[in-house]
Design an enzyme around this catalytic site. Structure first.
Site, PDB file in Angstrom:
ATOM      1  N   ASP A   1       0.910  -0.916   0.188  1.00 20.45           N
ATOM      2  CA  ASP A   1      -0.281   0.226  -0.388  1.00 20.45           C
ATOM      3  C   ASP A   1       0.914   1.361  -0.096  1.00 20.45           C
ATOM      4  OD1 ASP A   1      -2.120  -1.499   0.156  1.00 20.45           O
ATOM      5  OD2 ASP A   1      -2.967  -0.644   2.372  1.00 20.45           O
TER       6      ASP A   1
ATOM      7  N   HIS B   1      -5.869   9.148   6.219  1.00 20.83           N
ATOM      8  CA  HIS B   1      -5.297   8.175   6.848  1.00 20.83           C
ATOM      9  C   HIS B   1      -3.452   6.961   6.929  1.00 20.83           C
ATOM     10  CE1 HIS B   1      -8.932   5.668   4.616  1.00 20.83           C
ATOM     11  NE2 HIS B   1      -8.197   5.616   3.765  1.00 20.83           N
TER      12      HIS B   1
ATOM     13  N   GLY C   1      -2.534   3.219   3.955  1.00 20.66           N
ATOM     14  CA  GLY C   1      -3.603   3.472   3.337  1.00 20.66           C
ATOM     15  C   GLY C   1      -3.532   4.714   2.063  1.00 20.66           C
TER      16      GLY C   1
ATOM     17  N   ASP D   1     -15.308  10.695   1.156  1.00 16.76           N
ATOM     18  CA  ASP D   1     -14.957   9.270   1.039  1.00 16.76           C
ATOM     19  C   ASP D   1     -14.746   7.761   0.926  1.00 16.76           C
ATOM     20  OD1 ASP D   1     -10.729   8.490  -0.154  1.00 16.76           O
ATOM     21  OD2 ASP D   1     -11.804   7.097   0.811  1.00 16.76           O
TER      22      ASP D   1
ATOM     23  N   HIS E   1     -14.024   5.115   2.037  1.00 15.25           N
ATOM     24  CA  HIS E   1     -12.706   4.875   2.974  1.00 15.25           C
ATOM     25  C   HIS E   1     -13.275   5.491   4.396  1.00 15.25           C
ATOM     26  CE1 HIS E   1     -10.866   3.249  -0.132  1.00 15.25           C
ATOM     27  NE2 HIS E   1     -10.752   1.524   0.351  1.00 15.25           N
TER      28      HIS E   1
ATOM     29  N   ASP F   1     -14.108   7.133  -4.103  1.00 18.59           N
ATOM     30  CA  ASP F   1     -13.892   6.015  -4.527  1.00 18.59           C
ATOM     31  C   ASP F   1     -14.999   5.035  -4.393  1.00 18.59           C
ATOM     32  OD1 ASP F   1     -13.037   6.953  -2.128  1.00 18.59           O
ATOM     33  OD2 ASP F   1     -11.702   5.567  -1.850  1.00 18.59           O
TER      34      ASP F   1
ATOM     35  N   TYR G   1     -10.206   6.156  -7.980  1.00 19.95           N
ATOM     36  CA  TYR G   1      -9.119   4.977  -8.489  1.00 19.95           C
ATOM     37  C   TYR G   1      -9.411   4.399  -9.717  1.00 19.95           C
ATOM     38  CZ  TYR G   1      -7.290   5.579  -3.554  1.00 19.95           C
ATOM     39  OH  TYR G   1      -7.574   5.819  -2.856  1.00 19.95           O
TER      40      TYR G   1
END
Length: 391
Positions: free
Chosen positions: A88, A130, A138, A166, A168, A255, A299
């Site tokens: 990552d 993150h 992340g 986001d 996440h 995302d 992404y």
């Protein structure tokens, strides 16, 4: 809008490049700025180039030992620790310098608002939410969001709301301010039982003395535009009104899109546009018009990010782009050279209807249950009734 909006951009942001086939490819930033330029969104707008953040500025939220590790990592062996050198977060040349520049971008945006030069500012290279105090996570080396908020708290602001859209959980920003009652962190994300990092449950409401300042709305996989917007509207505006921030900071990861390869929500570019327009309204209504917008995840590099973040730039600048506007031929030709076999959209819309029925207290769907869980955990802490849809 009373004052000009600031757009922070410089091609040197493209140096934050995790390499190879890593999902966080800086081409998404380049394509966004090219598209916004081709559509006239940036006509006459001075693009502000940042200076890299200093070590002292980064150390507002990161341990000095971690900075030392980041600075040494490109010359060190493979095992540098601190979350570096993983799939990552691979080590790359000039990693500290590139990461410090991202932080510097968010800081100059914050300074523009704090000085009164602008009511709004946007840095699409930011949003690395993150990164933790002593380790990367992340795809994020330094947490520019948290550094900017920390700086603002020392320069005239004592009530800041951070809203993270986001897919996440905005875990690094939540962790940085979990015990700080001056910062309301709101994260709307895919349910942590189905997606990394596995945090962001409604019960995470803030530390001692800051109960109610950590808000998590965890949505089930498959949630689309209408359900996402319904859930957001049923929870976030009431909490912002109750908190009365002086400034709204938003992390605008895209995302959440149905085509994103790393997650499972089902929003569209039209949903993203609706989110930005709502955030703009909420900044005007609850935060004296002050709005600092940052990028984040995303992404699907050619079909999604450039269109969604062009809508973001346009929204910040009050130059809203017609969803039916065709993509400029020159942009399409350039993008096609990068991925010759990748079908590109023809316009700035995914033809999605974003109209939704407001939540009225129902518990009929998984999304409504998520709304209820968040309201029950947070609303009483702000003097609001979790069962009354008028609150």
């Amino acid at each position: 809008m009373g004052k000009a909006a600031t757009v922070v951009w410089d091609e040197s942001f493209l140096g934050y490049d995790l390499g190879g086939d890593h999902p966080l490819n800086p081409v998404r930033l380049d394509l966004t700025v090219r598209l916004a330029t081709a559509l006239g969104v940036l006509d006459g707008v001075e693009l502000i180039a940042p200076d890299p953040a200093t070590d002292a500025e980064i150390e507002r939220v990161h341990e000095p030992s971690y900075l030392n590790a980041v600075q040494a990592a490109p010359m060190a062996g493979w095992d540098v620790g601190h979350g570096l050198g993983t799939a990552d977060n691979p080590v790359f040349a000039r990693m500290h310098e590139a990461s410090a520049l991202v932080v510097g971008g968010s800081l100059v945006a914050a300074r523009r608002i704090a000085s009164g030069e602008a009511d709004r500012a946007v840095s699409i290279a930011g949003g690395l939410h993150h990164a933790m105090r002593d380790h990367a996570a992340g795809f994020c080396v330094y947490n520019d969001c948290a550094v900017a908020i920390s700086w603002l708290l020392d320069h005239g602001f004592d009530r800041i709301a951070y809203v993270d859209t986001d897919v996440h959980h905005g875990d690094g920003v939540q962790a940085a301010f979990y015990d700080d009652p001056r910062v309301l962190t709101v994260s709307v994300h895919q349910n942590p039982m189905s997606l990394w990092p596995g945090t962001g449950r409604p019960a995470e409401v803030g530390g001692a003395g800051a109960e109610g300042t950590s808000v998590n709305l965890a949505l089930p996989p498959g949630t689309g535009d209408r359900a996402w917007l319904r859930a957001f509207e049923a929870t976030v505006p009431s909490l912002l009104r109750a908190f009365r921030p002086q400034l709204l900071v938003t992390q605008c990861g895209v995302d959440t899109h149905r085509e994103d390869p790393l997650a499972d929500l089902a929003l569209t570019v039209d949903g993203h546009r609706a989110i930005y327009r709502r955030l703009r309204e909420l900044a005007e209504e609850t935060a004296n018009g002050r709005w600092l917008a940052l990028g984040g995840g995303g992404y699907e590099l050619l079909r999604v990010v450039p269109r969604s973040w062009t809508h973001l730039l346009a929204t910040v600048l009050d130059r809203d782009v017609d969803p039916n506007a065709p993509l400029p031929a020159d942009w399409v030709a350039h993008a096609s050279t990068l991925a010759p076999n990748w079908p590109l959209p023809s316009s700035m819309t995914d033809d999605s209807d974003t109209a939704f029925e407001p939540w009225g207290g129902e518990l009929d769907t998984p999304v409504d249950l998520a709304v209820s869980q968040t309201r029950r955990a947070l609303f009483p802490l702000h003097g609001l009734d979790p069962d009354d849809p008028r609150d």
